[in-house]
Write an enzyme that holds these catalytic residues in place. Structure first.
Site, PDB file in Angstrom:
ATOM      1  N   ASP A  35       3.000 -20.754   2.440  1.00 59.61           N
ATOM      2  CA  ASP A  35       2.947 -19.409   3.009  1.00 59.61           C
ATOM      3  C   ASP A  35       2.757 -19.401   4.525  1.00 59.61           C
ATOM      4  O   ASP A  35       2.284 -20.371   5.116  1.00 59.61           O
ATOM      5  CB  ASP A  35       1.786 -18.649   2.357  1.00 59.61           C
ATOM      6  CG  ASP A  35       1.984 -17.143   2.352  1.00 59.61           C
ATOM      7  OD1 ASP A  35       2.919 -16.653   3.022  1.00 59.61           O
ATOM      8  OD2 ASP A  35       1.213 -16.448   1.671  1.00 59.61           O
ATOM      9  N   GLU A  74       3.942  -6.391  -2.951  1.00 54.52           N
ATOM     10  CA  GLU A  74       2.625  -6.595  -2.356  1.00 54.52           C
ATOM     11  C   GLU A  74       2.281  -5.493  -1.353  1.00 54.52           C
ATOM     12  O   GLU A  74       1.121  -5.157  -1.146  1.00 54.52           O
ATOM     13  CB  GLU A  74       2.534  -7.962  -1.683  1.00 54.52           C
ATOM     14  CG  GLU A  74       3.378  -8.107  -0.426  1.00 54.52           C
ATOM     15  CD  GLU A  74       3.159  -9.438   0.288  1.00 54.52           C
ATOM     16  OE1 GLU A  74       2.599 -10.356  -0.339  1.00 54.52           O
ATOM     17  OE2 GLU A  74       3.552  -9.546   1.454  1.00 54.52           O
ATOM     18  N   GLU A 125      10.178 -15.517  -0.397  1.00 57.39           N
ATOM     19  CA  GLU A 125       9.901 -14.127  -0.087  1.00 57.39           C
ATOM     20  C   GLU A 125      10.945 -13.645   0.917  1.00 57.39           C
ATOM     21  O   GLU A 125      12.111 -13.547   0.580  1.00 57.39           O
ATOM     22  CB  GLU A 125       8.466 -13.979   0.427  1.00 57.39           C
ATOM     23  CG  GLU A 125       7.950 -12.564   0.397  1.00 57.39           C
ATOM     24  CD  GLU A 125       6.514 -12.482   0.892  1.00 57.39           C
ATOM     25  OE1 GLU A 125       5.856 -11.488   0.556  1.00 57.39           O
ATOM     26  OE2 GLU A 125       6.060 -13.384   1.624  1.00 57.39           O
ATOM     27  N   GLU A 152      10.227  -9.308   6.426  1.00 59.01           N
ATOM     28  CA  GLU A 152      10.042  -8.316   5.368  1.00 59.01           C
ATOM     29  C   GLU A 152      10.321  -6.952   5.984  1.00 59.01           C
ATOM     30  O   GLU A 152       9.491  -6.406   6.704  1.00 59.01           O
ATOM     31  CB  GLU A 152       8.618  -8.370   4.815  1.00 59.01           C
ATOM     32  CG  GLU A 152       8.245  -9.720   4.227  1.00 59.01           C
ATOM     33  CD  GLU A 152       6.774  -9.804   3.871  1.00 59.01           C
ATOM     34  OE1 GLU A 152       6.132  -8.755   3.730  1.00 59.01           O
ATOM     35  OE2 GLU A 152       6.267 -10.930   3.748  1.00 59.01           O
TER      36      GLU A 152
END
Length: 655
Positions: free
Chosen positions: A408, A463, A457, A167
């Site tokens: 996750d 988030e 993701e 990310e």
């Protein structure tokens, strides 16, 4: 005599080398992209676009076994050429219901039981290794070098190590300032001096580690790969034992794999204008075909999400939280607006044991109630806890009536972990369960091979608003041109509390988004995710019924796409078709602007358009918007005024 013999021997050796050395040209179907493969001491390739060099000689090789280098002193024993022009019909039509798959291909077969296949498309080039060894193959390393021509800039998703959620923000740097110490994940976007965009990524990633990049000398990026793991340990400094598992001892190789196989494709997508990045589908076209015989059970849709909004519902007669009453409220909300799914995120089971349900949650009752209301339930799990009881857990989830999993915290893409993704996709497919991978690496073709993998993701999404202020409108305007090219992204849009930068604040329990309400609504047209989240809480959506009823109409998969205006980091406007209706979105960065929405892509006839546009006070109060309904034809051009950090969204239906 002796001197003459030496001269003749030298001449013979030179002649032999000259015979072995050869260039092969491969041109795209439209003639604009020319790929030249040079066979000398190594295998290199270079690329021209419209006669201009964009990539200089770039070396590729693979070191296997005890040190054999495939690609060193190569000897071609056969060449195979073919041209393909076909249509692909994706089981999960993310961008379109059909894809024109048109390319020219050259396979070079080398002495040593290996080959390299090159492809030239109108919008990119790609290559991959193939081996035909009988025994297991140990891959020590792979060299994948990309030497860009001229002075280039790069959108660099900087990483500190291989243990990562991938990310990232995109640092805009001069490529020649990067060194081998500068690491990034994929995809990575390079901008040439004449503004051609070159996006580097991979696909067909199966039973092999993911590819990363570092800088090098000059305008070069080079591949690096995580080593295979021999031992693991829990990193107690990061989170809890069920989610932070690192490799603690590395092997001296990156993969042990079958000797006869195809390896992942290395791709450079080519875009002469920014809009072409959004429509590029090479990561799908080059991926392995579907292994699910009957995909008819796979249902994309929207999902009401609990974690981001901290279950902060209000105006009810029960205590909100991770409990049965709260999730029934989510189900009622989803049913009211025709939302296909809700998710039970972290907290529904005792961490560490996916079959130990907390007493506050009656999962079987929620499954029954959801079925009654025509709302499916997706269950969140950490990967390691799921893996400990995989078969039993999946069988149990299926028996309960669950529709899918959100898996996750993998945070790795070494060979074992890449295989874990495939194992989860396969085992879930056997039980007709959809999958959303979080804490994941970028999409690399698995969505075609297992179309039950709806989204993932590997994106710095909404988030982060809970703890940081860097999810800016400008950041949001980089994602469609970089991360989304690799595949669907679970960004999680839909915030109903919106703020401009000067009055944005960080709140874990009551988060908000930066940019206007219409900036959020436009994401449902622009951001691709067949399992698209609604991140805010049902109470806020019920309070904002007009906005909610509008976004609830948006599909999550599409029949066609038209990019109307696009500039990376600045703005985008596009239209997507589903059936006979069109869904439009436009977004801008921190600069207010007006975009002309040319409706000439419509067929003839009369249409109705429902528009959500920034209100006149949206630059001060980001939640200000205006709804407009009117009649249009394909001769109209609509002037869309976007506030700073603004957006514009519309639905067009035929009258």
């Amino acid at each position: 005599m002796k001197k003459a013999f030496i001269i003749l021997l030298t001449l013979a050796l030179w002649t032999n080398d000259a015979l072995l050395a050869k260039d092969y040209d491969l041109v795209s179907p439209d003639g604009a992209v020319k790929l030249t493969i040079a066979i000398n001491d190594n295998i290199t390739y270079s690329v021209l676009v419209d006669g201009k060099p964009i990539m200089d000689a770039s070396t590729l090789s693979m070191t296997v076994g005890s040190g054999t280098v495939l690609g060193q002193n190569p000897q071609v024993i056969k060449e195979n050429k073919r041209s393909v022009n076909q249509k692909l019909y994706p089981e999960l039509r993310v961008k379109s219901q059909e894809i024109q798959d048109n390319f020219n291909e050259l396979e070079l077969v080398f002495k040593g039981r290996y080959s390299v296949t090159f492809r030239a498309y109108n919008n990119g080039v790609a290559y991959r290794f193939e081996t035909s060894h009988k025994k297991e193959l140990i891959v020590r390393s792979e060299r994948a070098e990309i030497n860009f021509s001229g002075n280039n800039n790069v959108y660099f998703p900087r990483e500190s190590e291989f243990f990562s959620h991938n990310e990232r923000l995109y640092e805009y740097n001069s490529l020649d300032t990067l060194s081998e110490k500068d690491l990034c994940s994929l995809p990575t976007l390079v901008e040439s001096s004449d503004k051609i965009k070159l996006l580097v990524t991979e696909t067909g990633l199966l039973d092999y580690p993911g590819m990363w990049l570092t800088g090098a000398t000059g305008n070069t990026l080079q591949a690096v790969f995580p080593q295979a793991g021999l031992e693991e340990k829990v990193d107690h400094k990061r989170w809890t034992d069920d989610r932070s598992i690192r490799i603690s001892k590395e092997a001296d190789y990156i993969a042990k794999t079958e000797g006869a196989r195809s390896f992942p494709w290395r791709i450079v997508c080519i875009a002469k204008n920014d809009a072409d990045l959004i429509t590029n589908q090479l990561t799908y076209q080059l991926a392995e075909p579907s292994r699910i015989k009957d995909p008819s059970w796979i249902k994309p849709g929207k999902v009401a999400w609990d974690w981001w909004n901290y279950n902060n519902i209000y105006g009810v007669d029960f205590e909100a939280g991770v409990n049965t009453d709260t999730y029934k409220y989510y189900i009622d909300f989803a049913s009211k607006y025709g939302i296909e799914y809700i998710i039970l995120d972290e907290g529904w089971y005792v961490l560490g044991d996916v079959l130990n349900i907390v007493p506050e949650v009656d999962v079987k009752e929620l499954m029954r109630y959801g079925a009654e209301k025509n709302v499916g339930i997706v269950l969140w799990v950490t990967w390691s806890s799921l893996d400990q009881k995989l078969q039993e857990a999946l069988d149990t989830f299926k028996a309960w009536g669950a529709k899918g999993l959100k898996v996750d915290f993998m945070q790795r893409d070494d060979q074992w972990m890449v295989n874990y993704y495939e194992r989860i996709a396969s085992e879930c497919a056997k039980r007709e369960l959809i999958v959303d991978f979080h804490g994941s690496y970028k999409p690399s073709g698995l969505r075609r091979t297992y179309p039950n993998v709806l989204t993932r993701e590997g994106v710095k999404g909404a988030e982060n608003n809970k703890w940081a202020s860097y999810i800016t409108p400008q950041h949001n305007l980089t994602l469609p041109f970089i991360r989304m090219v690799a595949g669907p992204m679970d960004y999680t849009p839909g915030a109903m509390i919106n703020a401009q930068e000067e009055n944005f604040r960080i709140s874990w329990n009551r988060p908000m988004s930066m940019g206007t309400r219409c900036h959020q609504l436009a994401m449902y047209a622009i951001f691709e995710s067949p399992l698209q989240m609604l991140c805010d809480n049902p109470s806020n959506y019920l309070r904002e019924d007009e906005s909610t009823a509008f976004l609830a109409q948006f599909p999550t998969v599409w029949d066609d796409i038209k990019v109307l205006e696009a500039k990376i980091g600045d703005y985008v406007a596009l239209a997507r078709r589903s059936g006979d209706s069109w869904y439009l979105g436009a977004m801008t960065d921190e600069k207010a602007r007006t975009i002309a929405i040319d409706l000439s892509f419509l067929e003839g006839g009369n249409y109705n358009i429902e528009i959500f546009q920034d209100g006149v006070n949206a630059e001060r109060y980001a939640q200000d918007y205006k709804r407009v309904v009117k009649n249009i034809t394909n001769k109209d051009v609509i002037s869309a005024s976007l506030a700073n950090g603004g957006g514009w969204a519309a639905i067009i239906t035929k009258k």
